[in-house]
Design a protein around this motif. Structure first.
Motif, PDB file in Angstrom:
ATOM      1  N   THR A   1       0.821  -1.215   0.000  1.00 15.53           N
ATOM      2  CA  THR A   1       0.000   0.000   0.000  1.00 15.53           C
ATOM      3  C   THR A   1       0.847   1.254   0.000  1.00 15.53           C
ATOM      4  N   ALA A   2       1.938   1.259   0.773  1.00 12.41           N
ATOM      5  CA  ALA A   2       2.813   2.428   0.829  1.00 12.41           C
ATOM      6  C   ALA A   2       3.411   2.720  -0.547  1.00 12.41           C
ATOM      7  N   LEU A   3       3.816   1.672  -1.259  1.00  9.19           N
ATOM      8  CA  LEU A   3       4.392   1.855  -2.599  1.00  9.19           C
ATOM      9  C   LEU A   3       3.340   2.368  -3.573  1.00  9.19           C
TER      10      LEU A   3
ATOM     11  N   ARG B   1      -0.469  16.033  -2.445  1.00 11.65           N
ATOM     12  CA  ARG B   1      -0.231  16.157  -1.005  1.00 11.65           C
ATOM     13  C   ARG B   1      -0.884  15.012  -0.232  1.00 11.65           C
ATOM     14  N   GLN B   2      -2.088  14.654  -0.643  1.00 11.78           N
ATOM     15  CA  GLN B   2      -2.777  13.556   0.032  1.00 11.78           C
ATOM     16  C   GLN B   2      -2.017  12.248  -0.174  1.00 11.78           C
ATOM     17  N   ALA B   3      -1.492  12.041  -1.373  1.00  9.23           N
ATOM     18  CA  ALA B   3      -0.716  10.829  -1.649  1.00  9.23           C
ATOM     19  C   ALA B   3       0.554  10.800  -0.800  1.00  9.23           C
TER      20      ALA B   3
ATOM     21  N   MET C   1       1.630   7.147  -6.774  1.00  6.93           N
ATOM     22  CA  MET C   1       0.728   8.262  -7.077  1.00  6.93           C
ATOM     23  C   MET C   1       1.375   9.600  -6.750  1.00  6.93           C
ATOM     24  N   MET C   2       2.069   9.657  -5.615  1.00  8.44           N
ATOM     25  CA  MET C   2       2.742  10.901  -5.228  1.00  8.44           C
ATOM     26  C   MET C   2       3.755  11.317  -6.286  1.00  8.44           C
TER      27      MET C   2
ATOM     28  N   VAL D   1      12.268   8.140  -5.612  1.00  4.33           N
ATOM     29  CA  VAL D   1      11.650   9.466  -5.715  1.00  4.33           C
ATOM     30  C   VAL D   1      12.579  10.269  -6.625  1.00  4.33           C
ATOM     31  N   PRO D   2      12.281  10.340  -7.927  1.00  8.77           N
ATOM     32  CA  PRO D   2      13.209  10.952  -8.885  1.00  8.77           C
ATOM     33  C   PRO D   2      13.482  12.432  -8.639  1.00  8.77           C
TER      34      PRO D   2
END
Length: 583
Positions: free
Chosen positions: A415-417, A456-458, A422-423, A513-514
């Motif tokens: 779930t975290a991934l 932000r929610q992601a 999405m983030m 996180v590019p």
């Protein structure tokens, strides 16, 4: 009669006997320039102005005398002599006419050998033609003077034909040197996009040169030489002069407008459409006559087909985004190729904003709703302010992309991934919009705020999913405050924390996180939450627990968080870390 070196015009009446001297001197001048001694010399080629005037006046004098002789039954010998002299003069003037036409002031128009001439297409550039200096006023006057004399003896049509042949040959030579290939629709259809873009780039330069320099200059030159001489077919001759290059140019555009309308060719179509739009006013002026309307009509029809092609490809692109079916999740939750492709496409579309706004505002524009597609969230257009149809269409594409990303996020078991994916992708979309002022202006602040909210929610959901179990180990809820039970609970909590953080450390180090700034902000946020809770928990632990069960110091945690989002297996780092404690 001759005064001060000039020949005065004679009244139309029977010439006196002693006036035959003027006629004889005029004939003599014509014959002198037909002698062997001057057979290869051009009178108008850097010649003496007085000699040129004298020759032209001689032609005038002979013609006037011939007209007077025509109403008289005498002077048969003079008429034969005058007729012969006129024939010689016309041949001389025609040769002079051709020489001036082929040797103007600018060598770019000359077929003669020179250091600037080469058959290499790469040697000719738009700037060469835009800097073109037309024939000098003196050259134009000479050409006009010759035409008037040839007209006076009924040789005007022959003169125009010679002009057309010479100028057509010159225009064709210049056009070939510009390096335009003659491509059929089949040739264009088979070309790869990169090769087609290169050919379009050259076509645009050549089309501008022809429509704004070569063709207008040619039409102007024709008018300067032949205007007012009663040639009712002057536009026909101009059309015949430039017809071949004009048709070849339009054939390429025609092939482009009728070939397959693939998404990859969208920007080639738009660039061609924009160029043709810019050139249509020039073509309307150049080919406004009845004799050249075929060129004007063909250009207008091609323009309409290009418009239809651009709109069709735009719809195809949205459908392609919706129909993207890849099921393999991208490693580490990084930017999906679909996201990068769509944003690159949309940013390029914004370059052609004005063209597409005009196309989409037409009555044949699309309906933005898909009545049979209930999966995509309906766009609340009324809440997005007054947007152009292009802006609404781009937003529609972004909504479709967002929908596809949400679908793809569900492909992750972690779930975290899923939240990290999405983030990353929504943040990428926001950054691309922010980095393109034209696109940002079109999209508008309302939808951009929606996207920022989703990002932000992601990010919040990701951190919660990642740290929730770890931070739960550090809370004192549910712990008994007796010495024995507290120590036992501390020991179990620390063991759980050590195991869970080790797993988080290994997992997060392999994720991505590019964006460097976002990566740093996440690390700082995670460190603050993690280290604050950890220090508070350790402050409640006994020395015995601290000495035996604490695996990480606060500094260890901070250092470990630096491994997050590097997309490297943690084992490569852990071998080099001597400061992490082991059981």
């Amino acid at each position: 009669m001759e005064t001060d070196g000039t020949v005065e015009a004679l009244p139309i009446k029977e010439p006196p006997e002693n006036d035959s001297v003027t006629f004889e001197s005029a004939v003599k001048i014509i014959l002198q320039w037909d002698s062997t001694a001057v057979r290869g010399v051009m009178l108008f080629d850097d010649g003496d102005g007085n000699e040129i005037d004298q020759y032209l006046e001689a032609v005038d004098e002979i013609q006037r005398s011939m007209e007077l002789m025509a109403i008289s039954e005498s002077h048969d010998d003079d008429r034969r002599k005058g007729k012969g002299a006129i024939q010689i003069a016309m041949a001389r003037l025609e040769a002079e006419f051709v020489n001036i036409l082929t040797c103007p002031t600018n060598p770019i128009y000359s077929t003669s050998s020179s250091s600037s001439f080469t058959d290499s297409p790469n040697s000719y550039y738009e700037e060469d033609y835009l800097d073109y200096n037309p024939p000098s006023e003196e050259a134009i006057n000479h050409l006009r003077s010759i035409v008037e004399r040839m007209d006076s003896v009924g040789h005007l049509r022959n003169c125009v034909q010679v002009y057309r042949n010479v100028r057509k040959a010159l225009i064709n030579v210049r056009f070939r040197c510009l390096g335009i290939e003659e491509l059929s629709t089949d040739n264009v259809r088979k070309l790869e996009t990169e090769a087609l873009e290169a050919k379009l780039k050259r076509w645009i330069r050549v089309a501008k040169v022809c429509a704004q320099v070569l063709f207008p200059n040619e039409k102007q030159l024709y008018a300067q030489i032949f205007h007012g001489l009663g040639i009712a077919i002057e536009d026909v001759y101009f059309m015949e002069t430039v017809k071949d290059p004009a048709i070849q140019l339009l054939n390429f555009a025609e092939a482009m407008s009728t070939c397959r309308r693939s998404i990859e060719r969208m920007f080639i179509i738009l660039k061609l459409h924009q160029t043709l739009s810019d050139l249509l006013p020039d073509l309307e002026v150049l080919f406004q006559s009845k004799s050249s309307e075929a060129i004007r009509i063909q250009a207008a029809e091609i323009f309409l087909r290009l418009s239809a092609a651009a709109k069709e490809i735009l719809w195809k692109f949205e459908n392609a985004v919706l129909g993207e079916l890849s099921t393999i999740p991208v490693p580490g939750g990084t930017i999906h190729s679909l996201t990068a492709y769509v944003m690159k496409y949309i940013i390029r579309i914004s370059v052609y904003k004005q063209t597409l706004v005009e196309l989409l505002e037409s009555k044949t524009s699309m309906d933005f709703r898909y009545s049979d597609d209930l999966k995509i969230p309906d766009m609340k257009f009324m809440e997005l302010g007054e947007q152009t149809r292009l802006a609404l269409h781009l937003i529609r594409i972004l909504v479709t992309l967002q929908f596809k990303l949400e679908e793809k996020s569900k492909q992750y078991e972690d779930t975290a991934l899923s939240h990290l994916f999405m983030m990353n992708n929504v943040h990428y979309i926001v950054q691309k919009i922010e980095g393109c002022p034209e696109l940002k202006k079109m999209i508008g602040g309302d939808y951009l705020k929606q996207l920022t909210g989703i990002f932000r929610q992601a990010a919040i959901s990701y951190q919660r999913s990642t740290l929730a179990s770890v931070l739960n180990c550090l809370r004192d809820e549910g712990m008994s405050y007796t010495t024995t039970s507290w120590s036992s609970a501390e020991r179990e909590r620390l063991k759980s924390f050590n195991a869970l953080f080790k797993k988080v450390h290994e997992t997060q180090a392999a994720w991505s996180v590019p964006d460097l700034q976002l990566r740093e902000e996440l690390r700082i946020s995670i460190s603050l939450k993690l280290i604050l809770g950890y220090r508070t928990f350790l402050g409640r632990c006994s020395d015995a627990i601290l000495n035996r069960y604490v695996k990480y110091t606060a500094d260890d945690l901070e250092t470990a968080v630096l491994d997050f989002f590097e997309r490297n297996p943690i084992s490569q780092h852990s071998r080099n870390r001597s400061d992490f404690r082991t059981d």
